[in-house]
Design a protein around this motif. Structure first.
Motif, PDB file in Angstrom:
ATOM      1  N   ILE A  77       0.835  -1.201   0.000  1.00  0.00           N
ATOM      2  CA  ILE A  77       0.000   0.000   0.000  1.00  0.00           C
ATOM      3  C   ILE A  77       0.868   1.248   0.000  1.00  0.00           C
ATOM      4  O   ILE A  77       0.613   2.212  -0.737  1.00  0.00           O
ATOM      5  CB  ILE A  77      -0.955  -0.013   1.205  1.00  0.00           C
ATOM      6  CG1 ILE A  77      -1.962  -1.157   1.063  1.00  0.00           C
ATOM      7  CG2 ILE A  77      -1.685   1.319   1.324  1.00  0.00           C
ATOM      8  CD1 ILE A  77      -2.803  -1.390   2.304  1.00  0.00           C
ATOM      9  N   ILE A  78       1.908   1.263   0.829  1.00  0.00           N
ATOM     10  CA  ILE A  78       2.773   2.441   0.906  1.00  0.00           C
ATOM     11  C   ILE A  78       3.490   2.667  -0.422  1.00  0.00           C
ATOM     12  O   ILE A  78       3.600   3.806  -0.891  1.00  0.00           O
ATOM     13  CB  ILE A  78       3.760   2.298   2.083  1.00  0.00           C
ATOM     14  CG1 ILE A  78       3.000   2.459   3.416  1.00  0.00           C
ATOM     15  CG2 ILE A  78       4.897   3.315   1.992  1.00  0.00           C
ATOM     16  CD1 ILE A  78       3.840   2.283   4.654  1.00  0.00           C
ATOM     17  N   ALA A  79       3.955   1.605  -1.045  1.00  0.00           N
ATOM     18  CA  ALA A  79       4.582   1.748  -2.365  1.00  0.00           C
ATOM     19  C   ALA A  79       3.574   2.312  -3.364  1.00  0.00           C
ATOM     20  O   ALA A  79       3.919   3.150  -4.211  1.00  0.00           O
ATOM     21  CB  ALA A  79       5.121   0.406  -2.841  1.00  0.00           C
ATOM     22  N   GLY A  80       2.317   1.878  -3.272  1.00  0.00           N
ATOM     23  CA  GLY A  80       1.280   2.356  -4.174  1.00  0.00           C
ATOM     24  C   GLY A  80       0.958   3.828  -4.002  1.00  0.00           C
ATOM     25  O   GLY A  80       0.387   4.461  -4.903  1.00  0.00           O
ATOM     26  N   LEU A  81       1.325   4.410  -2.848  1.00  0.00           N
ATOM     27  CA  LEU A  81       1.102   5.834  -2.605  1.00  0.00           C
ATOM     28  C   LEU A  81       2.220   6.687  -3.192  1.00  0.00           C
ATOM     29  O   LEU A  81       2.158   7.917  -3.116  1.00  0.00           O
ATOM     30  CB  LEU A  81       0.989   6.091  -1.100  1.00  0.00           C
ATOM     31  CG  LEU A  81      -0.225   5.453  -0.406  1.00  0.00           C
ATOM     32  CD1 LEU A  81      -0.168   5.684   1.101  1.00  0.00           C
ATOM     33  CD2 LEU A  81      -1.529   6.001  -0.970  1.00  0.00           C
ATOM     34  N   GLY A  82       3.230   6.045  -3.776  1.00  0.00           N
ATOM     35  CA  GLY A  82       4.295   6.789  -4.434  1.00  0.00           C
ATOM     36  C   GLY A  82       5.587   6.887  -3.661  1.00  0.00           C
ATOM     37  O   GLY A  82       6.516   7.591  -4.079  1.00  0.00           O
ATOM     38  N   VAL A  83       5.695   6.180  -2.550  1.00  0.00           N
ATOM     39  CA  VAL A  83       6.907   6.221  -1.739  1.00  0.00           C
ATOM     40  C   VAL A  83       8.012   5.420  -2.430  1.00  0.00           C
ATOM     41  O   VAL A  83       7.776   4.322  -2.935  1.00  0.00           O
ATOM     42  CB  VAL A  83       6.633   5.647  -0.326  1.00  0.00           C
ATOM     43  CG1 VAL A  83       7.923   5.515   0.484  1.00  0.00           C
ATOM     44  CG2 VAL A  83       5.631   6.536   0.401  1.00  0.00           C
ATOM     45  N   GLU A  84       9.223   5.967  -2.435  1.00  0.00           N
ATOM     46  CA  GLU A  84      10.349   5.310  -3.093  1.00  0.00           C
ATOM     47  C   GLU A  84      11.324   4.678  -2.103  1.00  0.00           C
ATOM     48  O   GLU A  84      12.036   3.734  -2.455  1.00  0.00           O
ATOM     49  CB  GLU A  84      11.095   6.321  -3.972  1.00  0.00           C
ATOM     50  CG  GLU A  84      10.244   6.869  -5.118  1.00  0.00           C
ATOM     51  CD  GLU A  84      10.947   7.962  -5.903  1.00  0.00           C
ATOM     52  OE1 GLU A  84      12.127   8.261  -5.583  1.00  0.00           O
ATOM     53  OE2 GLU A  84      10.320   8.527  -6.816  1.00  0.00           O
ATOM     54  N   HIS A  85      11.386   5.198  -0.890  1.00  0.00           N
ATOM     55  CA  HIS A  85      12.334   4.700   0.112  1.00  0.00           C
ATOM     56  C   HIS A  85      11.590   4.491   1.434  1.00  0.00           C
ATOM     57  O   HIS A  85      10.877   5.384   1.902  1.00  0.00           O
ATOM     58  CB  HIS A  85      13.489   5.687   0.312  1.00  0.00           C
ATOM     59  CG  HIS A  85      14.260   5.950  -0.945  1.00  0.00           C
ATOM     60  ND1 HIS A  85      15.340   5.189  -1.327  1.00  0.00           N
ATOM     61  CD2 HIS A  85      14.085   6.890  -1.917  1.00  0.00           C
ATOM     62  CE1 HIS A  85      15.813   5.641  -2.463  1.00  0.00           C
ATOM     63  NE2 HIS A  85      15.066   6.667  -2.855  1.00  0.00           N
ATOM     64  N   TYR A  86      11.792   3.321   2.022  1.00  0.00           N
ATOM     65  CA  TYR A  86      11.017   2.903   3.202  1.00  0.00           C
ATOM     66  C   TYR A  86      11.989   2.403   4.271  1.00  0.00           C
ATOM     67  O   TYR A  86      12.587   1.342   4.132  1.00  0.00           O
ATOM     68  CB  TYR A  86      10.041   1.814   2.775  1.00  0.00           C
ATOM     69  CG  TYR A  86       9.100   1.312   3.844  1.00  0.00           C
ATOM     70  CD1 TYR A  86       7.906   1.971   4.098  1.00  0.00           C
ATOM     71  CD2 TYR A  86       9.393   0.163   4.575  1.00  0.00           C
ATOM     72  CE1 TYR A  86       7.025   1.500   5.061  1.00  0.00           C
ATOM     73  CE2 TYR A  86       8.519  -0.311   5.540  1.00  0.00           C
ATOM     74  CZ  TYR A  86       7.339   0.362   5.776  1.00  0.00           C
ATOM     75  OH  TYR A  86       6.479  -0.116   6.726  1.00  0.00           O
ATOM     76  N   LEU A  87      12.157   3.196   5.321  1.00  0.00           N
ATOM     77  CA  LEU A  87      13.032   2.811   6.425  1.00  0.00           C
ATOM     78  C   LEU A  87      12.197   2.170   7.516  1.00  0.00           C
ATOM     79  O   LEU A  87      11.249   2.786   8.021  1.00  0.00           O
ATOM     80  CB  LEU A  87      13.756   4.023   7.012  1.00  0.00           C
ATOM     81  CG  LEU A  87      14.886   4.633   6.203  1.00  0.00           C
ATOM     82  CD1 LEU A  87      14.330   5.689   5.247  1.00  0.00           C
ATOM     83  CD2 LEU A  87      15.924   5.269   7.122  1.00  0.00           C
ATOM     84  N   VAL A  88      12.565   0.948   7.917  1.00  0.00           N
ATOM     85  CA  VAL A  88      11.789   0.240   8.929  1.00  0.00           C
ATOM     86  C   VAL A  88      12.722  -0.510   9.880  1.00  0.00           C
ATOM     87  O   VAL A  88      12.758  -1.739   9.892  1.00  0.00           O
ATOM     88  CB  VAL A  88      10.730  -0.678   8.265  1.00  0.00           C
ATOM     89  CG1 VAL A  88      11.359  -1.666   7.308  1.00  0.00           C
ATOM     90  CG2 VAL A  88       9.873  -1.379   9.314  1.00  0.00           C
ATOM     91  N   PRO A  89      13.505   0.224  10.701  1.00  0.00           N
ATOM     92  CA  PRO A  89      14.383  -0.451  11.661  1.00  0.00           C
ATOM     93  C   PRO A  89      13.567  -1.118  12.757  1.00  0.00           C
ATOM     94  O   PRO A  89      12.391  -0.789  12.977  1.00  0.00           O
ATOM     95  CB  PRO A  89      15.231   0.693  12.227  1.00  0.00           C
ATOM     96  CG  PRO A  89      14.353   1.903  12.086  1.00  0.00           C
ATOM     97  CD  PRO A  89      13.590   1.694  10.809  1.00  0.00           C
ATOM     98  N   ALA A  90      14.181  -2.049  13.455  1.00  0.00           N
ATOM     99  CA  ALA A  90      13.538  -2.671  14.611  1.00  0.00           C
ATOM    100  C   ALA A  90      13.366  -1.634  15.711  1.00  0.00           C
ATOM    101  O   ALA A  90      14.233  -0.772  15.911  1.00  0.00           O
ATOM    102  CB  ALA A  90      14.381  -3.841  15.110  1.00  0.00           C
ATOM    103  N   PHE A  91      12.264  -1.704  16.424  1.00  0.00           N
ATOM    104  CA  PHE A  91      11.990  -0.747  17.495  1.00  0.00           C
ATOM    105  C   PHE A  91      13.114  -0.737  18.528  1.00  0.00           C
ATOM    106  O   PHE A  91      13.491   0.323  19.046  1.00  0.00           O
ATOM    107  CB  PHE A  91      10.657  -1.084  18.159  1.00  0.00           C
ATOM    108  CG  PHE A  91      10.311  -0.176  19.307  1.00  0.00           C
ATOM    109  CD1 PHE A  91      10.003   1.151  19.090  1.00  0.00           C
ATOM    110  CD2 PHE A  91      10.297  -0.654  20.615  1.00  0.00           C
ATOM    111  CE1 PHE A  91       9.692   1.998  20.142  1.00  0.00           C
ATOM    112  CE2 PHE A  91       9.982   0.172  21.669  1.00  0.00           C
ATOM    113  CZ  PHE A  91       9.678   1.510  21.434  1.00  0.00           C
ATOM    114  N   GLU A  92      13.685  -1.917  18.800  1.00  0.00           N
ATOM    115  CA  GLU A  92      14.763  -1.998  19.787  1.00  0.00           C
ATOM    116  C   GLU A  92      15.977  -1.173  19.368  1.00  0.00           C
ATOM    117  O   GLU A  92      16.748  -0.719  20.220  1.00  0.00           O
ATOM    118  CB  GLU A  92      15.205  -3.450  19.994  1.00  0.00           C
ATOM    119  CG  GLU A  92      14.072  -4.421  20.315  1.00  0.00           C
ATOM    120  CD  GLU A  92      13.521  -5.096  19.074  1.00  0.00           C
ATOM    121  OE1 GLU A  92      13.914  -6.246  18.784  1.00  0.00           O
ATOM    122  OE2 GLU A  92      12.707  -4.455  18.382  1.00  0.00           O
ATOM    123  N   ASP A  93      16.151  -0.956  18.076  1.00  0.00           N
ATOM    124  CA  ASP A  93      17.311  -0.213  17.592  1.00  0.00           C
ATOM    125  C   ASP A  93      17.173   1.293  17.772  1.00  0.00           C
ATOM    126  O   ASP A  93      18.173   2.023  17.702  1.00  0.00           O
ATOM    127  CB  ASP A  93      17.554  -0.506  16.108  1.00  0.00           C
ATOM    128  CG  ASP A  93      17.964  -1.948  15.858  1.00  0.00           C
ATOM    129  OD1 ASP A  93      18.349  -2.632  16.827  1.00  0.00           O
ATOM    130  OD2 ASP A  93      17.882  -2.394  14.694  1.00  0.00           O
TER     131      ASP A  93
END
Length: 304
Positions: A77-93
């Motif tokens: 869904i996020i890619a479909g909104l036009g986003v090109e870069h997606y940062l998703v680190p672990a919460f612990e980090d």
């Protein structure tokens, strides 16, 4: 869309920095879409790359409530909104970062020129930062901050908790309105008892994974998409009281009139549109079959 599982520099190529949407975005509801859309529009207007920064909770965590989306669907869904870069680190980090460390790392890694968030956004250790502090920390760095007002539905702010409550109550139109799209599941089809096929109403059997938000038990008008084709369908969610001796076992079974084929192992998309009736125990299997067929007729009429 490039996905970064750790805090790391974005590969922006020749883009002039980035515009970053900040949030957990667990349901990708109207408020989330406004924040992400703001970043995408700004990036396109300024030659920058549209990006999202979020985080991944540990498996089984209930910190943000039961899940509304799978990780894969969230990415899609996020890619479909036009986003090109997606940062998703672990919460612990990131959980021990001070607000200052968080902003410095984000701006450095993303070459951020603009940040977008909602009114209720928090960041840094113990959620010490808010939009006001974000503006204060970004001003000397030359980074613009845009705070989106909370999206509204029926005079109240849209939130993932409101969507969960609507699903629990079987209020699918309200959930869909707040999501900005039909509530949907995409789980692998599993083998069931085969009773539906015996009754002439074959169903696909999908099991909600642990930790996902369940809608109210009952019968729904749905639409099932298989290989790009969509079909009106009827879905029963619950413990199958007519034929199941284990009330703790919950199934989600969908009858797709007019479709024939083997879907075992596939993951069709089932979208929910209306709640028809609660689950009940029928005296005979013929009554169960009639109920399924009636729900399917109502689904076909709904989409005509």
């Amino acid at each position: 869309m490039q996905i970064y599982p750790t805090m790391s520099p974005l590969d922006l190529g020749d883009k002039q920095g980035s515009a970053v949407a900040l949030g957990y975005f667990d349901g990708i509801h109207l408020g989330h879409r406004a924040v992400i859309g703001g970043a995408v529009d700004w990036a396109r207007a300024h030659g920058a790359a549209p990006a999202v920064f979020t985080f991944q909770l540990p498996a089984g965590s209930r910190m943000k409530g039961r899940r509304l989306l799978s990780t894969e669907d969230k990415h899609r869904i996020i890619a479909g909104l036009g986003v090109e870069h997606y940062l998703v680190p672990a919460f612990e980090d990131i959980q021990a970062m001070t607000p200052e460390q968080f902003v410095r790392g984000l701006v450095t890694d993303c070459r951020a020129r603009a940040l977008f968030c909602g009114e209720n956004f928090t960041f840094g250790a113990k959620a010490a930062g808010d939009p006001g502090l974000l503006r204060q920390l970004c001003a000397p760095l030359g980074v613009e901050v845009y705070v989106q007002p909370m999206a509204q539905f029926e005079g109240k702010p849209v939130s993932s908790s409101r969507i969960r409550s609507a699903l629990e109550g079987g209020d699918i139109p309200a959930a869909n309105a707040m999501l900005g799209a039909p509530y949907a599941i995409r789980f692998p089809v599993q083998h069931g008892a085969g009773l539906g096929r015996t009754l002439g109403v074959p169903t696909i059997n999908q099991i909600y994974p642990a930790g996902y938000q369940l809608p109210r038990y009952g019968i729904y008008i749905t639409r099932t998409t298989i290989g790009g084709a969509s079909y009106p369908s009827a879905t029963g969610l619950g413990s199958r009281p007519t034929v199941n001796d284990d009330p703790a076992k919950v199934t989600c079974e969908t009858f797709i009139p007019g479709f024939s084929g083997d879907l075992y192992g596939a993951d069709p998309v089932v979208e929910f549109f209306a709640y028809l009736s609660p689950s009940k125990k029928f005296d005979t299997l013929d009554q169960l079959r009639d109920c399924i067929q009636n729900a399917a007729r109502r689904a076909q009429e709904y989409f005509q």
